[in-house]
Design a protein around this motif. Structure first.
Motif, PDB file in Angstrom:
ATOM      1  N   ALA A 175      33.037  31.213  47.715  1.00 14.62           N
ATOM      2  CA  ALA A 175      34.206  31.305  48.276  1.00 14.62           C
ATOM      3  C   ALA A 175      35.726  31.765  46.859  1.00 14.62           C
ATOM      4  O   ALA A 175      35.636  32.908  47.161  1.00 14.62           O
ATOM      5  N   VAL A 176      35.361  30.843  46.290  1.00 15.67           N
ATOM      6  CA  VAL A 176      36.321  31.317  44.750  1.00 15.67           C
ATOM      7  C   VAL A 176      35.531  32.467  43.892  1.00 15.67           C
ATOM      8  O   VAL A 176      36.860  33.251  43.633  1.00 15.67           O
ATOM      9  N   HIS A 177      34.652  32.476  44.065  1.00 15.18           N
ATOM     10  CA  HIS A 177      34.058  34.430  43.472  1.00 15.18           C
ATOM     11  C   HIS A 177      34.604  35.656  44.967  1.00 15.18           C
ATOM     12  O   HIS A 177      35.079  36.256  43.961  1.00 15.18           O
ATOM     13  N   ASP A 178      34.700  35.268  46.217  1.00 18.31           N
ATOM     14  CA  ASP A 178      34.970  36.663  46.661  1.00 18.31           C
ATOM     15  C   ASP A 178      36.498  36.567  46.207  1.00 18.31           C
ATOM     16  O   ASP A 178      36.606  37.391  46.370  1.00 18.31           O
ATOM     17  N   PHE A 179      36.882  35.257  46.467  1.00 16.27           N
ATOM     18  CA  PHE A 179      38.513  35.427  46.257  1.00 16.27           C
ATOM     19  C   PHE A 179      38.985  36.250  44.695  1.00 16.27           C
ATOM     20  O   PHE A 179      39.796  36.614  45.145  1.00 16.27           O
ATOM     21  N   GLY A 180      38.621  35.345  44.097  1.00 16.71           N
ATOM     22  CA  GLY A 180      38.111  36.507  42.310  1.00 16.71           C
ATOM     23  C   GLY A 180      38.029  37.688  42.119  1.00 16.71           C
ATOM     24  O   GLY A 180      38.794  38.097  41.828  1.00 16.71           O
ATOM     25  N   ARG A 195      38.360  39.527  44.749  1.00 16.30           N
ATOM     26  CA  ARG A 195      39.460  40.755  45.683  1.00 16.30           C
ATOM     27  C   ARG A 195      40.764  40.313  44.245  1.00 16.30           C
ATOM     28  O   ARG A 195      41.414  41.707  45.055  1.00 16.30           O
ATOM     29  N   LYS A 196      40.541  39.670  44.493  1.00 13.32           N
ATOM     30  CA  LYS A 196      42.618  39.175  43.232  1.00 13.32           C
ATOM     31  C   LYS A 196      41.770  40.355  42.880  1.00 13.32           C
ATOM     32  O   LYS A 196      43.008  40.772  41.262  1.00 13.32           O
ATOM     33  N   ASP A 197      41.088  40.439  41.183  1.00 10.27           N
ATOM     34  CA  ASP A 197      40.192  41.841  40.349  1.00 10.27           C
ATOM     35  C   ASP A 197      40.399  43.066  40.623  1.00 10.27           C
ATOM     36  O   ASP A 197      39.718  44.442  40.253  1.00 10.27           O
ATOM     37  N   GLY A 198      40.725  42.734  42.527  1.00  9.20           N
ATOM     38  CA  GLY A 198      40.436  44.871  42.875  1.00  9.20           C
ATOM     39  C   GLY A 198      38.924  45.078  42.931  1.00  9.20           C
ATOM     40  O   GLY A 198      38.771  46.358  42.606  1.00  9.20           O
ATOM     41  N   HIS A 199      38.364  44.634  43.067  1.00 11.12           N
ATOM     42  CA  HIS A 199      36.530  44.570  43.188  1.00 11.12           C
ATOM     43  C   HIS A 199      35.546  44.912  43.917  1.00 11.12           C
ATOM     44  O   HIS A 199      34.668  44.716  44.573  1.00 11.12           O
ATOM     45  N   ALA A 200      36.317  43.966  45.053  1.00 10.63           N
ATOM     46  CA  ALA A 200      36.032  43.305  46.566  1.00 10.63           C
ATOM     47  C   ALA A 200      36.120  43.553  47.211  1.00 10.63           C
ATOM     48  O   ALA A 200      38.048  43.801  47.661  1.00 10.63           O
ATOM     49  N   PRO A 201      36.531  43.986  48.607  1.00  6.32           N
ATOM     50  CA  PRO A 201      37.738  44.101  49.256  1.00  6.32           C
ATOM     51  C   PRO A 201      37.501  42.868  50.386  1.00  6.32           C
ATOM     52  O   PRO A 201      37.009  42.299  50.347  1.00  6.32           O
ATOM     53  N   PRO A 202      39.422  43.827  50.990  1.00  3.91           N
ATOM     54  CA  PRO A 202      39.690  41.931  51.530  1.00  3.91           C
ATOM     55  C   PRO A 202      38.726  41.741  53.171  1.00  3.91           C
ATOM     56  O   PRO A 202      37.787  42.694  53.629  1.00  3.91           O
ATOM     57  N   PRO A 203      38.705  40.129  52.823  1.00  2.00           N
ATOM     58  CA  PRO A 203      38.045  39.653  54.462  1.00  2.00           C
ATOM     59  C   PRO A 203      38.091  40.366  55.798  1.00  2.00           C
ATOM     60  O   PRO A 203      39.608  40.489  56.082  1.00  2.00           O
ATOM     61  N   PRO A 204      37.183  40.449  56.353  1.00  2.00           N
ATOM     62  CA  PRO A 204      38.082  41.029  58.101  1.00  2.00           C
ATOM     63  C   PRO A 204      39.026  40.579  58.536  1.00  2.00           C
ATOM     64  O   PRO A 204      39.094  39.029  58.184  1.00  2.00           O
ATOM     65  N   LEU A 207      27.165  34.506  23.433  1.00  4.32           N
ATOM     66  CA  LEU A 207      28.665  35.552  23.363  1.00  4.32           C
ATOM     67  C   LEU A 207      29.378  35.573  24.692  1.00  4.32           C
ATOM     68  O   LEU A 207      30.115  35.250  25.370  1.00  4.32           O
ATOM     69  N   ARG A 208      28.938  36.177  25.466  1.00  4.51           N
ATOM     70  CA  ARG A 208      28.653  36.893  26.653  1.00  4.51           C
ATOM     71  C   ARG A 208      28.809  35.735  28.252  1.00  4.51           C
ATOM     72  O   ARG A 208      29.436  35.330  28.539  1.00  4.51           O
ATOM     73  N   MET A 209      28.451  34.637  27.271  1.00  2.00           N
ATOM     74  CA  MET A 209      28.219  32.656  28.290  1.00  2.00           C
ATOM     75  C   MET A 209      29.738  32.677  27.941  1.00  2.00           C
ATOM     76  O   MET A 209      30.209  31.889  29.636  1.00  2.00           O
ATOM     77  N   PHE A 210      30.359  32.372  27.012  1.00  2.00           N
ATOM     78  CA  PHE A 210      31.514  32.179  27.153  1.00  2.00           C
ATOM     79  C   PHE A 210      32.859  33.149  27.347  1.00  2.00           C
ATOM     80  O   PHE A 210      34.203  32.994  27.515  1.00  2.00           O
ATOM     81  N   THR A 211      31.851  34.195  27.897  1.00  2.00           N
ATOM     82  CA  THR A 211      33.273  35.093  28.241  1.00  2.00           C
ATOM     83  C   THR A 211      32.522  36.214  29.246  1.00  2.00           C
ATOM     84  O   THR A 211      32.495  37.458  28.533  1.00  2.00           O
ATOM     85  N   PRO A 212      32.235  35.361  30.151  1.00  2.00           N
ATOM     86  CA  PRO A 212      31.709  36.481  31.136  1.00  2.00           C
ATOM     87  C   PRO A 212      32.585  37.743  32.135  1.00  2.00           C
ATOM     88  O   PRO A 212      33.283  37.166  32.620  1.00  2.00           O
ATOM     89  N   SER A 213      31.889  38.687  32.371  1.00  2.00           N
ATOM     90  CA  SER A 213      32.120  39.632  32.656  1.00  2.00           C
ATOM     91  C   SER A 213      31.595  39.615  34.356  1.00  2.00           C
ATOM     92  O   SER A 213      32.457  40.078  34.640  1.00  2.00           O
ATOM     93  N   TRP A 214      30.667  39.153  34.699  1.00  2.00           N
ATOM     94  CA  TRP A 214      29.601  39.284  35.975  1.00  2.00           C
ATOM     95  C   TRP A 214      31.046  37.934  36.392  1.00  2.00           C
ATOM     96  O   TRP A 214      31.000  38.056  38.080  1.00  2.00           O
ATOM     97  N   THR A 215      31.615  37.119  36.174  1.00  2.00           N
ATOM     98  CA  THR A 215      32.114  36.329  37.317  1.00  2.00           C
ATOM     99  C   THR A 215      34.224  36.942  37.081  1.00  2.00           C
ATOM    100  O   THR A 215      34.471  37.982  36.210  1.00  2.00           O
ATOM    101  N   SER A 216      35.412  36.777  37.717  1.00  2.00           N
ATOM    102  CA  SER A 216      36.371  36.937  38.179  1.00  2.00           C
ATOM    103  C   SER A 216      37.318  36.069  37.189  1.00  2.00           C
ATOM    104  O   SER A 216      36.913  34.775  36.959  1.00  2.00           O
ATOM    105  N   THR A 217      38.464  36.858  36.727  1.00  2.00           N
ATOM    106  CA  THR A 217      39.485  36.200  35.823  1.00  2.00           C
ATOM    107  C   THR A 217      39.858  34.449  36.331  1.00  2.00           C
ATOM    108  O   THR A 217      40.000  33.529  35.544  1.00  2.00           O
ATOM    109  N   THR A 218      39.524  34.410  37.919  1.00  2.00           N
ATOM    110  CA  THR A 218      40.358  33.082  38.620  1.00  2.00           C
ATOM    111  C   THR A 218      38.668  31.996  37.972  1.00  2.00           C
ATOM    112  O   THR A 218      39.293  30.888  37.976  1.00  2.00           O
ATOM    113  N   GLU A 219      37.627  32.536  38.638  1.00  2.00           N
ATOM    114  CA  GLU A 219      36.799  31.929  38.351  1.00  2.00           C
ATOM    115  C   GLU A 219      37.048  31.698  36.400  1.00  2.00           C
ATOM    116  O   GLU A 219      36.848  30.333  35.840  1.00  2.00           O
TER     117      GLU A 219
END
Length: 283
Positions: free
Chosen positions: A264-269, A271-280, A103-115
């Motif tokens: 790049a998509v992982h980092d963008f997602g 940041r959009k979800d609020g889990h990572a600081p923006p890039p310099p 079940l978790r493979m189809f609703t992964p919490s470790w990836t962003s909502t964008t991914e």
């Protein structure tokens, strides 16, 4: 384009054999962690870190490839094999985790909502690897075109794909599309199985038998587990298929583009979800 010899990196069948253990800097990769010992979410973090290290090595290899001697092809092959081994290890670990909780493979919490928005059967769509190849090839060819038109030669990157390689890529894309449709049909059958007479009977009447529902849902989850196995198998098979039609230096550029896009998509997602600081900011 030049008539570059299309010696492949390795003779790879349509269904790749189980790979040897490749690894990080010491050349070994540990066995996939058991889901009971380490959550897949934790493993995914280590996979992202590993892919980041691979990205740095691929960039160094791509930067030095134009000036490298032909003898350095062996070093590039080893790097390509090691990176592919890391992908293989990822899917082995994912399969072990899915056996415990699909079940978790189809609703992964470790990836962003964008991914998650772009997931296909629990991961990236296999034909995306071919679209990536064509896109990067076009960009690199455009970059080299002025020099080529002035009498220079093309650098052996993805901008230098010859007719045989393009034909092989087209055939691979056709086979992959066919397999994707077969997997989509299997997914549809597994999803439609939710509305069987047995399920309707269990859900009706105002009093649900919890144990019977649990057994029925577990049985139906097996269908989606099989879909995931088929999809992940095709993902890895397509990745290896693309690499097989490329020269060592070209394969480095392809794997580099794949890592750059994913990270790049992982980092963008994140940041959009609020889990990572923006890039310099660029100076």
């Amino acid at each position: 384009m030049t008539a570059t010899t299309t010696t492949s990196i390795a003779a790879m069948s349509s269904t790749p054999p189980s790979p040897p253990d490749h690894g990080g800097r010491n050349g070994t990769t540990p066995s996939p962690p058991s889901p009971s010992a380490e959550s897949f979410s934790k493993f995914f973090e280590s996979w992202i870190a590993e892919q980041t290290r691979d990205l740095a090595e691929l960039r160094r290899a791509a930067a030095s490839a134009p000036a490298a001697a032909a003898a350095d092809d062996d070093d590039l092959r080893r790097l390509v094999d090691r990176v592919l081994g890391h992908y293989e290890n990822y899917y082995r670990t994912k399969r072990a985790a899915a056996a415990d909780d699909v079940l978790r493979m189809f609703t992964p919490s470790w990836t962003s909502t964008t991914e998650n928005l772009y997931l296909w059967c629990g991961g990236w769509r296999p034909t995306a690897a071919l679209h990536l190849l064509y896109a990067k090839s076009g960009i690199q060819l455009e970059h080299q075109l002025p020099n080529f038109l002035n009498g220079g030669s093309l650098v052996s990157d993805l901008g230098d794909l010859n007719a045989d390689q393009l034909e092989a890529a087209d055939q691979l894309q056709r086979r992959t599309i066919k397999r994707e449709r077969e997997i989509e049909d299997a997914a549809a059958s597994a999803q439609e199985a939710l509305a069987t007479a047995k399920m309707v009977e269990l859900a009706g009447g105002g009093g649900m038998d919890g144990e019977a529902m649990e057994r029925e849902m577990e049985a139906k989850a097996e269908g989606m587990k099989r879909v995931l196995e088929m999809a992940d198998g095709l993902r890895m098979e397509t990745m290896r298929g693309v690499v097989a039609l490329l020269l060592p230096g070209q394969a480095v550029h392809f794997l580099l583009a794949a890592a750059e896009l994913h990270l790049a998509v992982h980092d963008f997602g994140r940041r959009k979800d609020g889990h990572a600081p923006p890039p310099p900011q660029q100076p």
